[in-house]
Design a protein around this motif. Structure first.
Motif, PDB file in Angstrom:
ATOM      1  N   HIS A 155       0.899  -1.379  -0.069  1.00  0.00           N
ATOM      2  CA  HIS A 155       0.043   0.067   0.037  1.00  0.00           C
ATOM      3  C   HIS A 155       0.833   1.236   0.317  1.00  0.00           C
ATOM      4  O   HIS A 155       0.339   2.359  -0.193  1.00  0.00           O
ATOM      5  CB  HIS A 155      -0.935   0.161   1.265  1.00  0.00           C
ATOM      6  CG  HIS A 155      -0.443   0.105   2.354  1.00  0.00           C
ATOM      7  ND1 HIS A 155       0.133  -0.930   3.143  1.00  0.00           N
ATOM      8  CD2 HIS A 155      -0.120   1.407   3.083  1.00  0.00           C
ATOM      9  CE1 HIS A 155       0.385  -0.421   4.400  1.00  0.00           C
ATOM     10  NE2 HIS A 155       0.577   0.850   4.412  1.00  0.00           N
ATOM     11  N   PRO A 160       0.750   0.856  -7.251  1.00  0.00           N
ATOM     12  CA  PRO A 160       0.882  -0.934  -6.632  1.00  0.00           C
ATOM     13  C   PRO A 160       0.743  -1.470  -7.913  1.00  0.00           C
ATOM     14  O   PRO A 160       1.080  -2.508  -8.006  1.00  0.00           O
ATOM     15  CB  PRO A 160      -0.211  -0.835  -5.884  1.00  0.00           C
ATOM     16  CG  PRO A 160      -0.683   0.907  -5.346  1.00  0.00           C
ATOM     17  CD  PRO A 160      -0.110   1.632  -6.542  1.00  0.00           C
ATOM     18  N   LEU A 164       2.704  -4.801  -8.750  1.00  0.00           N
ATOM     19  CA  LEU A 164       2.190  -6.107  -8.774  1.00  0.00           C
ATOM     20  C   LEU A 164       2.841  -6.684 -10.129  1.00  0.00           C
ATOM     21  O   LEU A 164       3.098  -8.014 -10.072  1.00  0.00           O
ATOM     22  CB  LEU A 164       0.853  -6.089  -8.870  1.00  0.00           C
ATOM     23  CG  LEU A 164       0.039  -5.576  -7.433  1.00  0.00           C
ATOM     24  CD1 LEU A 164      -1.449  -5.917  -7.534  1.00  0.00           C
ATOM     25  CD2 LEU A 164       0.726  -6.216  -6.301  1.00  0.00           C
ATOM     26  N   VAL A 179       0.619 -11.479  -0.306  1.00  0.00           N
ATOM     27  CA  VAL A 179       0.383  -9.906   0.138  1.00  0.00           C
ATOM     28  C   VAL A 179      -0.102  -9.944   1.269  1.00  0.00           C
ATOM     29  O   VAL A 179      -1.353 -10.623   1.432  1.00  0.00           O
ATOM     30  CB  VAL A 179      -0.466  -9.137  -1.020  1.00  0.00           C
ATOM     31  CG1 VAL A 179      -0.796  -7.799  -0.656  1.00  0.00           C
ATOM     32  CG2 VAL A 179       0.198  -9.305  -2.378  1.00  0.00           C
ATOM     33  N   GLU A 181      -1.866  -7.366   4.261  1.00  0.00           N
ATOM     34  CA  GLU A 181      -2.108  -6.168   4.455  1.00  0.00           C
ATOM     35  C   GLU A 181      -3.073  -5.715   5.545  1.00  0.00           C
ATOM     36  O   GLU A 181      -3.774  -6.915   6.282  1.00  0.00           O
ATOM     37  CB  GLU A 181      -2.734  -5.387   3.354  1.00  0.00           C
ATOM     38  CG  GLU A 181      -1.877  -5.037   2.157  1.00  0.00           C
ATOM     39  CD  GLU A 181      -0.889  -3.715   2.230  1.00  0.00           C
ATOM     40  OE1 GLU A 181      -1.458  -3.124   3.167  1.00  0.00           O
ATOM     41  OE2 GLU A 181       0.073  -3.707   1.892  1.00  0.00           O
ATOM     42  N   HIS A 218      -3.975   3.406  -0.973  1.00  0.00           N
ATOM     43  CA  HIS A 218      -4.186   2.127  -1.392  1.00  0.00           C
ATOM     44  C   HIS A 218      -4.204   1.432  -0.066  1.00  0.00           C
ATOM     45  O   HIS A 218      -4.472   0.049  -0.057  1.00  0.00           O
ATOM     46  CB  HIS A 218      -2.831   1.567  -2.142  1.00  0.00           C
ATOM     47  CG  HIS A 218      -2.715   2.624  -3.330  1.00  0.00           C
ATOM     48  ND1 HIS A 218      -3.490   2.315  -4.383  1.00  0.00           N
ATOM     49  CD2 HIS A 218      -1.768   3.439  -3.581  1.00  0.00           C
ATOM     50  CE1 HIS A 218      -3.118   3.386  -5.310  1.00  0.00           C
ATOM     51  NE2 HIS A 218      -2.026   3.858  -4.948  1.00  0.00           N
ATOM     52  N   TRP A 223      -6.951  -6.381  -2.683  1.00  0.00           N
ATOM     53  CA  TRP A 223      -5.855  -6.681  -3.365  1.00  0.00           C
ATOM     54  C   TRP A 223      -6.216  -7.696  -4.266  1.00  0.00           C
ATOM     55  O   TRP A 223      -5.265  -7.892  -5.265  1.00  0.00           O
ATOM     56  CB  TRP A 223      -4.678  -6.932  -2.537  1.00  0.00           C
ATOM     57  CG  TRP A 223      -4.123  -5.813  -1.813  1.00  0.00           C
ATOM     58  CD1 TRP A 223      -4.716  -5.114  -0.603  1.00  0.00           C
ATOM     59  CD2 TRP A 223      -3.203  -4.758  -2.517  1.00  0.00           C
ATOM     60  NE1 TRP A 223      -3.802  -4.017  -0.486  1.00  0.00           N
ATOM     61  CE2 TRP A 223      -3.212  -3.651  -1.596  1.00  0.00           C
ATOM     62  CE3 TRP A 223      -2.558  -4.754  -3.683  1.00  0.00           C
ATOM     63  CZ2 TRP A 223      -2.400  -2.514  -1.621  1.00  0.00           C
ATOM     64  CZ3 TRP A 223      -1.684  -3.493  -3.914  1.00  0.00           C
ATOM     65  CH2 TRP A 223      -1.569  -2.554  -3.028  1.00  0.00           C
ATOM     66  N   ARG A 226      -6.890  -6.687  -7.781  1.00  0.00           N
ATOM     67  CA  ARG A 226      -5.460  -5.979  -8.421  1.00  0.00           C
ATOM     68  C   ARG A 226      -4.639  -6.946  -8.678  1.00  0.00           C
ATOM     69  O   ARG A 226      -4.001  -6.730  -9.974  1.00  0.00           O
ATOM     70  CB  ARG A 226      -4.886  -4.993  -7.318  1.00  0.00           C
ATOM     71  CG  ARG A 226      -5.990  -3.818  -6.930  1.00  0.00           C
ATOM     72  CD  ARG A 226      -5.407  -3.033  -5.820  1.00  0.00           C
ATOM     73  NE  ARG A 226      -6.187  -2.105  -5.485  1.00  0.00           N
ATOM     74  CZ  ARG A 226      -5.455  -0.833  -5.281  1.00  0.00           C
ATOM     75  NH1 ARG A 226      -4.332  -0.555  -5.057  1.00  0.00           N
ATOM     76  NH2 ARG A 226      -6.370   0.399  -5.026  1.00  0.00           N
ATOM     77  N   LEU A 227      -4.469  -8.093  -7.937  1.00  0.00           N
ATOM     78  CA  LEU A 227      -3.497  -9.183  -8.283  1.00  0.00           C
ATOM     79  C   LEU A 227      -3.916 -10.178  -9.672  1.00  0.00           C
ATOM     80  O   LEU A 227      -3.274 -10.262 -10.389  1.00  0.00           O
ATOM     81  CB  LEU A 227      -3.560 -10.279  -7.281  1.00  0.00           C
ATOM     82  CG  LEU A 227      -2.751  -9.515  -5.895  1.00  0.00           C
ATOM     83  CD1 LEU A 227      -3.194 -10.335  -4.610  1.00  0.00           C
ATOM     84  CD2 LEU A 227      -1.184  -9.645  -6.103  1.00  0.00           C
TER      85      LEU A 227
END
Ligand SMILES: C[S@@+](CC[C@H](N)C(=O)[O-])C[C@H]1O[C@@H](n2cnc3c(N)ncnc32)[C@H](O)[C@@H]1O
Length: 311
Positions: A155, A160, A164, A179, A181, A218, A223, A226-227
Motif C-alpha cells: 500500500h 501498486p 504487482l 500480500v 495487508e 491504497h 488486493w 488488483r492481483l
C-alpha cells in the motif's frame, strides 16, 4: 494540513521517497549483486523500527500462522521480502522454510541494518541478502524467486499496479506472491476509555484515516482484483482477527504507548484541546493516567493475506 507520515504508526518517511541525494551511507552490510538506489536520510527510521519490532513480538503467533498457511506447492529455495522493514517477515519465512534464502528489500538502510543484526543473533545471517532499493523506481535484479512476500508494504507503493506486474515478471513460473495487508492500525483501549474522554482512541483513528485517505490511498484496498488484473490466479485469501488480552503483557503496554505516541504527531492539529490533554496524559509515563498503568489494554486488529500464483 501536511501529512506527517513520520508520525503515522506504520507510515513511510516522506523524505526518503525518491530522494536522489545520498545523505546517509548505504547499509554497510548490503551484499549480493543488486543495485542500490540512492535515498535521503533514514528520517524517523528508529521510531518506525520500534513499532515494527513490537508488532513482531506481540503478533509473532499470528504472523507464523500466515506463513504456515501459505499454499506453496514445494518448499521454496529463494524468497524475496519486499518492503521487509526490520525483518519480521524475513525471519518468520526463514523459520518456516529452513532450506530457503531470503532477499530482503527496503528503502531504509537502517531497517536493513537491524534486519541483519537480528539475523546474525538468530544464526541465519548466511541465508539473508539485503538490497536497498526504492521499488517505486527501476527495480533491482532480484533473481527468480519461488515465493515473494510483501507485508504492509504494497500500500506504500506509488503505483501498486506497476509493482504487482513487476512481481509477476520476477516470480518463477508457478511461484507464489503473498500480500499481507492491514486495513487499520491496532486498537488498544476499551471503547469507553479514558474515563474523562471516552472514545478518544477512535477519534484519533478517524483523524488518521482522513489523512491516510488522501496520502496513503491504497491502504485497506482489496488486493484480490488488483492481483488478478496483474495476471495472477488467486489461490487463497485469509483474514486473521487479532484479539489479545486483557490481561496483557508488558510488550503490549509498550506497543500501545509507541503506537499512540506516533499517532499523536498526525492528529494533534485535528483533535480538540480536551482530547489532546487526555491523550497527553495517557502518553505521560509519569502520570497516574499513563497508558502503562492500565490493566484493561487489548490488541485488536486484522490482517488479510492473499496468496496469488503466477500461472
Ligand atoms: C509498514 S512497514 C512493513 C515492514 C515489514 N514488511 C513488516 O511487515 O514488518 C513498510 C516498509 O516498506 C518500506 N517501503 C515503503 N515504500 C517502499 C519503496 N518504495 N521501496 C522499498 N521499500 C519501501 C518501508 O521502508 C518500510 O520498511
Amino acid at each position: 494540513m501536511l501529512f506527517q507520515a513520520a508520525a503515522a504508526p506504520y507510515g513511510r518517511d516522506p523524505l526518503s521517497v525518491g530522494g536522489m541525494t545520498q545523505d546517509s551511507p548505504p547499509a554497510a552490510h548490503d551484499h549480493g549483486a543488486h543495485s542500490v538506489h540512492q535515498h535521503g536520510p533514514d528520517h524517523d527510521a528508529d521510531g518506525q523500527a520500534e513499532i515494527l519490532e513490537l508488532d513482531a513480538e506481540v503478533l509473532a503467533e499470528h504472523i507464523a500462522s500466515i506463513t504456515a498457511w501459505l499454499p506453496v506447492t514445494a518448499s521454496p529455495r529463494h524468497i524475496v521480502d519486499l518492503g521487509c522493514g526490520t525483518g519480521t517477515g524475513t525471519l518468520a519465512l526463514l523459520k518456516r522454510f529452513p532450506e530457503a534464502e531470503v532477499t530482503a528489500v527496503d528503502t531504509s538502510a537502517s531497517h536493513l541494518h537491524r534486519l541483519l543484526e537480528k539475523s546474525k543473533a538468530e544464526g541465519v545471517a548466511d541465508r539473508v541478502h539485503t538490497v536497498r532499493a526504492d521499488l517505486d523506481a527501476a527495480w533491482p535484479d532480484l533473481g527468480t524467486p519461488e515465493l515473494v512476500w510483501a507485508s504492509a508494504s504494497m500500500h506504500h507503493m506509488a503505483d501498486p499496479g506497476r509493482a504487482l506486474c513487476q512481481v509477476h515478471d520476477t516470480l518463477a513460473p508457478g511461484g507464489l506472491f503473498a500480500v499481507v495487508e492491514l486495513a487499520d492500525f491496532p486498537r488498544f483501549l476499551p471503547p469507553d476509555a479514558p474515563e474523562e474522554r471516552p472514545g478518544l482512541e477512535e477519534r484519533c483513528h478517524d483523524a488518521l484515516d482522513q489523512q491516510h485517505a488522501e496520502h496513503v490511498p491504497h491502504r485497506g484496498a482489496d488486493w484480490g482484483p488488483r492481483l488478478t488484473a496483474a495476471g495472477f490466479a488467486i489461490d487463497g485469501e485469509r483474514t486473521i482477527t487479532v484479539n489479545i488480552g486483557p490481561p496483557h503483557t508488558e510488550a503490549v503496554g509498550r506497543y500501545a504507548l509507541s503506537s499512540l505516541r506516533r499517532m499523536r504527531g498526525s492528529v494533534d492539529q485535528v483533535l480538540t484541546a480536551e482530547d489532546l490533554t487526555a491523550l497527553d496524559q495517557l502518553l505521560d509515563t509519569g502520570s497516574p493516567h499513563s497508558i502503562l498503568r492500565r490493566d484493561d489494554l487489548t490488541v485488536r486488529t486484522e490482517r488479510t493475506a492473499w496468496a496469488a500464483r503466477r500461472t
